[in-house]
Design a protein around this motif. Structure first.
Motif, PDB file in Angstrom:
ATOM      1  N   ALA A  63     -31.510  18.428   4.346  1.00  0.00           N
ATOM      2  CA  ALA A  63     -30.918  19.772   4.363  1.00  0.00           C
ATOM      3  C   ALA A  63     -29.399  19.682   4.523  1.00  0.00           C
ATOM      4  O   ALA A  63     -28.636  20.354   3.812  1.00  0.00           O
ATOM      5  N   PHE A  64     -28.949  18.844   5.438  1.00  0.00           N
ATOM      6  CA  PHE A  64     -27.521  18.707   5.708  1.00  0.00           C
ATOM      7  C   PHE A  64     -26.778  18.193   4.476  1.00  0.00           C
ATOM      8  O   PHE A  64     -25.784  18.782   4.039  1.00  0.00           O
ATOM      9  N   HIS A  65     -27.277  17.106   3.904  1.00  0.00           N
ATOM     10  CA  HIS A  65     -26.552  16.470   2.798  1.00  0.00           C
ATOM     11  C   HIS A  65     -26.698  17.254   1.499  1.00  0.00           C
ATOM     12  O   HIS A  65     -25.763  17.291   0.696  1.00  0.00           O
ATOM     13  N   SER A  66     -27.840  17.882   1.264  1.00  0.00           N
ATOM     14  CA  SER A  66     -27.980  18.635   0.012  1.00  0.00           C
ATOM     15  C   SER A  66     -27.095  19.871   0.037  1.00  0.00           C
ATOM     16  O   SER A  66     -26.479  20.232  -0.976  1.00  0.00           O
ATOM     17  N   CYS A  67     -26.978  20.496   1.194  1.00  0.00           N
ATOM     18  CA  CYS A  67     -26.100  21.658   1.285  1.00  0.00           C
ATOM     19  C   CYS A  67     -24.639  21.220   1.132  1.00  0.00           C
ATOM     20  O   CYS A  67     -23.857  21.863   0.432  1.00  0.00           O
ATOM     21  N   GLY A  68     -24.270  20.094   1.752  1.00  0.00           N
ATOM     22  CA  GLY A  68     -22.908  19.571   1.594  1.00  0.00           C
ATOM     23  C   GLY A  68     -22.610  19.235   0.140  1.00  0.00           C
ATOM     24  O   GLY A  68     -21.538  19.555  -0.382  1.00  0.00           O
ATOM     25  N   HIS A  69     -23.556  18.605  -0.523  1.00  0.00           N
ATOM     26  CA  HIS A  69     -23.389  18.238  -1.936  1.00  0.00           C
ATOM     27  C   HIS A  69     -23.221  19.502  -2.793  1.00  0.00           C
ATOM     28  O   HIS A  69     -22.307  19.604  -3.614  1.00  0.00           O
ATOM     29  N   PHE A  70     -24.077  20.477  -2.573  1.00  0.00           N
ATOM     30  CA  PHE A  70     -24.018  21.714  -3.364  1.00  0.00           C
ATOM     31  C   PHE A  70     -22.691  22.448  -3.145  1.00  0.00           C
ATOM     32  O   PHE A  70     -22.008  22.846  -4.100  1.00  0.00           O
ATOM     33  N   LEU A  71     -22.304  22.630  -1.884  1.00  0.00           N
ATOM     34  CA  LEU A  71     -21.093  23.415  -1.601  1.00  0.00           C
ATOM     35  C   LEU A  71     -19.838  22.710  -2.116  1.00  0.00           C
ATOM     36  O   LEU A  71     -18.934  23.366  -2.655  1.00  0.00           O
ATOM     37  N   HIS A  72     -19.763  21.379  -1.983  1.00  0.00           N
ATOM     38  CA  HIS A  72     -18.596  20.670  -2.530  1.00  0.00           C
ATOM     39  C   HIS A  72     -18.552  20.798  -4.047  1.00  0.00           C
ATOM     40  O   HIS A  72     -17.477  20.953  -4.633  1.00  0.00           O
ATOM     41  N   SER A  73     -19.721  20.754  -4.703  1.00  0.00           N
ATOM     42  CA  SER A  73     -19.751  20.870  -6.159  1.00  0.00           C
ATOM     43  C   SER A  73     -19.212  22.229  -6.606  1.00  0.00           C
ATOM     44  O   SER A  73     -18.494  22.327  -7.613  1.00  0.00           O
ATOM     45  N   VAL A  74     -19.537  23.292  -5.850  1.00  0.00           N
ATOM     46  CA  VAL A  74     -19.001  24.628  -6.158  1.00  0.00           C
ATOM     47  C   VAL A  74     -17.497  24.675  -5.850  1.00  0.00           C
ATOM     48  O   VAL A  74     -16.697  25.207  -6.635  1.00  0.00           O
ATOM     49  N   LEU A 153     -17.635  31.994  -4.250  1.00  0.00           N
ATOM     50  CA  LEU A 153     -16.345  31.390  -3.883  1.00  0.00           C
ATOM     51  C   LEU A 153     -16.520  30.767  -2.507  1.00  0.00           C
ATOM     52  O   LEU A 153     -16.941  31.453  -1.568  1.00  0.00           O
ATOM     53  N   VAL A 154     -16.211  29.472  -2.388  1.00  0.00           N
ATOM     54  CA  VAL A 154     -16.361  28.796  -1.098  1.00  0.00           C
ATOM     55  C   VAL A 154     -15.084  28.024  -0.788  1.00  0.00           C
ATOM     56  O   VAL A 154     -14.397  27.541  -1.686  1.00  0.00           O
ATOM     57  N   CYS A 155     -14.772  27.933   0.504  1.00  0.00           N
ATOM     58  CA  CYS A 155     -13.613  27.152   0.934  1.00  0.00           C
ATOM     59  C   CYS A 155     -14.020  26.264   2.110  1.00  0.00           C
ATOM     60  O   CYS A 155     -14.480  26.760   3.144  1.00  0.00           O
ATOM     61  N   ASP A 156     -13.840  24.984   1.936  1.00  0.00           N
ATOM     62  CA  ASP A 156     -14.170  23.989   2.958  1.00  0.00           C
ATOM     63  C   ASP A 156     -13.113  24.048   4.059  1.00  0.00           C
ATOM     64  O   ASP A 156     -11.918  23.864   3.786  1.00  0.00           O
ATOM     65  N   VAL A 157     -13.542  24.330   5.287  1.00  0.00           N
ATOM     66  CA  VAL A 157     -12.585  24.319   6.408  1.00  0.00           C
ATOM     67  C   VAL A 157     -12.911  23.211   7.418  1.00  0.00           C
ATOM     68  O   VAL A 157     -12.495  23.276   8.576  1.00  0.00           O
ATOM     69  N   TRP A 158     -13.658  22.170   6.946  1.00  0.00           N
ATOM     70  CA  TRP A 158     -13.746  20.962   7.764  1.00  0.00           C
ATOM     71  C   TRP A 158     -12.340  20.341   7.782  1.00  0.00           C
ATOM     72  O   TRP A 158     -11.597  20.444   6.811  1.00  0.00           O
ATOM     73  N   GLU A 159     -12.003  19.647   8.853  1.00  0.00           N
ATOM     74  CA  GLU A 159     -10.630  19.126   8.970  1.00  0.00           C
ATOM     75  C   GLU A 159     -10.268  18.163   7.845  1.00  0.00           C
ATOM     76  O   GLU A 159      -9.115  18.090   7.434  1.00  0.00           O
ATOM     77  N   HIS A 160     -11.254  17.436   7.300  1.00  0.00           N
ATOM     78  CA  HIS A 160     -10.926  16.482   6.233  1.00  0.00           C
ATOM     79  C   HIS A 160     -10.391  17.200   4.988  1.00  0.00           C
ATOM     80  O   HIS A 160      -9.799  16.569   4.127  1.00  0.00           O
ATOM     81  N   ALA A 161     -10.619  18.500   4.883  1.00  0.00           N
ATOM     82  CA  ALA A 161     -10.170  19.259   3.711  1.00  0.00           C
ATOM     83  C   ALA A 161      -8.676  19.579   3.758  1.00  0.00           C
ATOM     84  O   ALA A 161      -8.099  19.938   2.727  1.00  0.00           O
ATOM     85  N   TYR A 162      -8.053  19.467   4.939  1.00  0.00           N
ATOM     86  CA  TYR A 162      -6.657  19.922   5.029  1.00  0.00           C
ATOM     87  C   TYR A 162      -5.790  19.176   6.022  1.00  0.00           C
ATOM     88  O   TYR A 162      -4.583  19.387   6.064  1.00  0.00           O
ATOM     89  N   TYR A 163      -6.351  18.276   6.821  1.00  0.00           N
ATOM     90  CA  TYR A 163      -5.598  17.777   7.968  1.00  0.00           C
ATOM     91  C   TYR A 163      -4.406  16.903   7.586  1.00  0.00           C
ATOM     92  O   TYR A 163      -3.386  16.907   8.282  1.00  0.00           O
ATOM     93  N   LEU A 164      -4.492  16.157   6.489  1.00  0.00           N
ATOM     94  CA  LEU A 164      -3.376  15.268   6.114  1.00  0.00           C
ATOM     95  C   LEU A 164      -2.101  16.063   5.883  1.00  0.00           C
ATOM     96  O   LEU A 164      -1.021  15.650   6.296  1.00  0.00           O
ATOM     97  N   ARG A 165      -2.233  17.212   5.225  1.00  0.00           N
ATOM     98  CA  ARG A 165      -1.025  18.005   4.930  1.00  0.00           C
ATOM     99  C   ARG A 165      -0.775  19.094   5.965  1.00  0.00           C
ATOM    100  O   ARG A 165       0.371  19.362   6.310  1.00  0.00           O
TER     101      ARG A 165
END
Ligand code: MN3
Length: 194
Positions: A63-74, A153-165
């Motif tokens: 459930a965790f990985h399939s949802c992550g895979h789906f949402l990143h693909s979108v 429309l989805v936006c990833d707000v895990w820290e890996h999505a934005y922390y470098l910048r």
């Protein structure tokens, strides 16, 4: 299978930096695909052996990985280089104006949702074909909204999505995300729900 990014790593600069895109797609998204494959192998092994002692953990991982895979693909498809994402379709704009009042009001709501996710998760605009709603997911699979709604429309707000910048400045990241939305893609996803 990990879908390729639909543009170059640096295509969303200066809003989303190339290093973040490379790590996010090639390492993080790839990790969800690998985790999903491993979970499905474990489930198949449970079925083959009749030993279901590892089934609960495998179903959770699936459930965790399939949802992550789906949402990143979108998410990758929801973004486009500046100036190439088009506009909201007339139908999507009308629905946004009906449910939020204006595109600016949708933006305010969506960004507030993204800022409001505690810890890791996603801000989302969802459609059931009759109504648009803003909501969020915590840790991918725990949705704040019930069934029947599809993310457009989805936006990833895990820290890996934005922390470098952006480091801890998630609100600033969300403003920049809004600059690279692929409205043509969002409009198509909305049309598919109607
Ligand atoms: Mn991510």
């Amino acid at each position: 299978m990990l879908p390729p990014l639909p543009y170059a790593y640096d295509a969303l600069e200066p809003h989303i930096d190339a290093q973040t895109m490379q790590l996010h797609h090639d390492v993080h998204h790839a990790g969800y695909v690998a985790g999903l494959n491993a979970a499905e192998d474990t489930i198949a092994a449970c079925n083959a052996s009749g030993d279901y002692s590892r089934l609960k953990e495998a179903l959770y991982a699936q459930a965790f990985h399939s949802c992550g895979h789906f949402l990143h693909s979108v998410f990758w498809q929801n973004m486009a280089p500046v100036g190439t994402g088009g506009q909201l379709s007339a139908e999507l704009r009308a629905q946004v104006e009906k449910d939020f009042g204006s595109v600016e009001a949708l933006k305010s709501c969506f960004l507030a949702a993204g800022k409001g996710v505690e810890g890791s998760g996603w801000a989302m605009l969802l459609s059931d074909g009759k109504q648009l709603k803003v909501g969020f997911h915590h840790n991918h699979q725990n949705s704040s909204l019930g069934g029947g709604f599809t993310p457009v429309l989805v936006c990833d707000v895990w820290e890996h999505a934005y922390y470098l910048r952006y480091q801890n400045r998630r609100a600033e990241y969300l403003e920049h995300f809004w600059q690279v939305i692929n409205w043509a893609d969002v409009s198509e996803r909305f049309a598919a729900t109607v």
